[in-house]
Enzyme design. Sequence first.
Site, PDB file in Angstrom:
ATOM      1  CD  GLU A  51       5.783  -2.596   2.162  1.00 37.60           C
ATOM      2  OE1 GLU A  51       4.501  -3.036   1.463  1.00 37.60           O
ATOM      3  OE2 GLU A  51       5.947  -1.422   2.572  1.00 37.60           O
ATOM      4  NE  ARG A  55       2.630  -5.482  -4.527  1.00 34.52           N
ATOM      5  CZ  ARG A  55       2.800  -4.439  -5.102  1.00 34.52           C
ATOM      6  NH1 ARG A  55       3.439  -4.248  -6.366  1.00 34.52           N
ATOM      7  NH2 ARG A  55       2.119  -3.548  -4.465  1.00 34.52           N
ATOM      8  CB  THR A  79       1.221  -6.754  -1.101  1.00 31.21           C
ATOM      9  OG1 THR A  79       2.283  -5.711  -1.482  1.00 31.21           O
ATOM     10  CG2 THR A  79       0.349  -6.931  -2.021  1.00 31.21           C
ATOM     11  CE  LYS A 139       1.108   0.980   0.798  1.00 26.17           C
ATOM     12  NZ  LYS A 139       1.329  -0.348   0.504  1.00 26.17           N
TER      13      LYS A 139
END
Length: 245
Positions: A51, A55, A79, A139
Amino acid sequence: MSAETTDRPAVATASDIIDIAPVIPVVVVDDAASAVPIAEALVRGGIPIIEITLRSGAALPAIEAVASRVPEIVVGAGTIIRPEQVQHVADAGAQFLVTPGSPTKLVESALDSGLPILPGAGTLTEMLTLADAGLTVQKFFPAEASGGREFLSAVVGPCPQLRFCPTGGIAPRTAAGWLAMPNVGCVGGTWLTPQDAVIQRDWDRITGLARAAAAFRLGESVGFLASQISISKPSVATSMPWRSS
């Protein structure tokens, strides 16, 4: 590496994603040139999934590089916090989506993409809202800060249909305990790709950490993980073998 020697795992649903490996490496890539060797090191260690989080400015080219050059690994984008990011990561080649939360417009955009999604949930209301939308694989984030294993264990009774990838605050010493839970398919962790190892291009270290994480599938080698990152060995109570539900 080539697709001739190792095929990329087939993924069509979120359940497929959380069944690939006991740990999904959650990776911040600051230099896109590091993405391919990181992915290859993970594959060598038996973790064919990654993953890459949004960011850093290098995230999209990193996803594109891994998707096109490392066919043995399933690459996802994490994210994701804005609806427009969904199309960006899909265009880059992401095969699954991970969000830290689940606002309506973001979830709708993710569903419209047709890609598997691990939507973030930290409360029972969020979990049930996602389940109403057909998203029963989620998640759990931030896992430790949201009540940890005690909270998620309490979810099993009223919501036995839900499965989770807990992420946030999970370390090698606690991962096995999470993985022993009946509603946990895998965990997300940042420890497989330490920043100093990436800077030093110590791909063998990342392979070793991946190999130790993959061993959770058989309940092996928690002590080896501890030796790789200088942590104390977990107690017997937290070193239960990983199992899929």
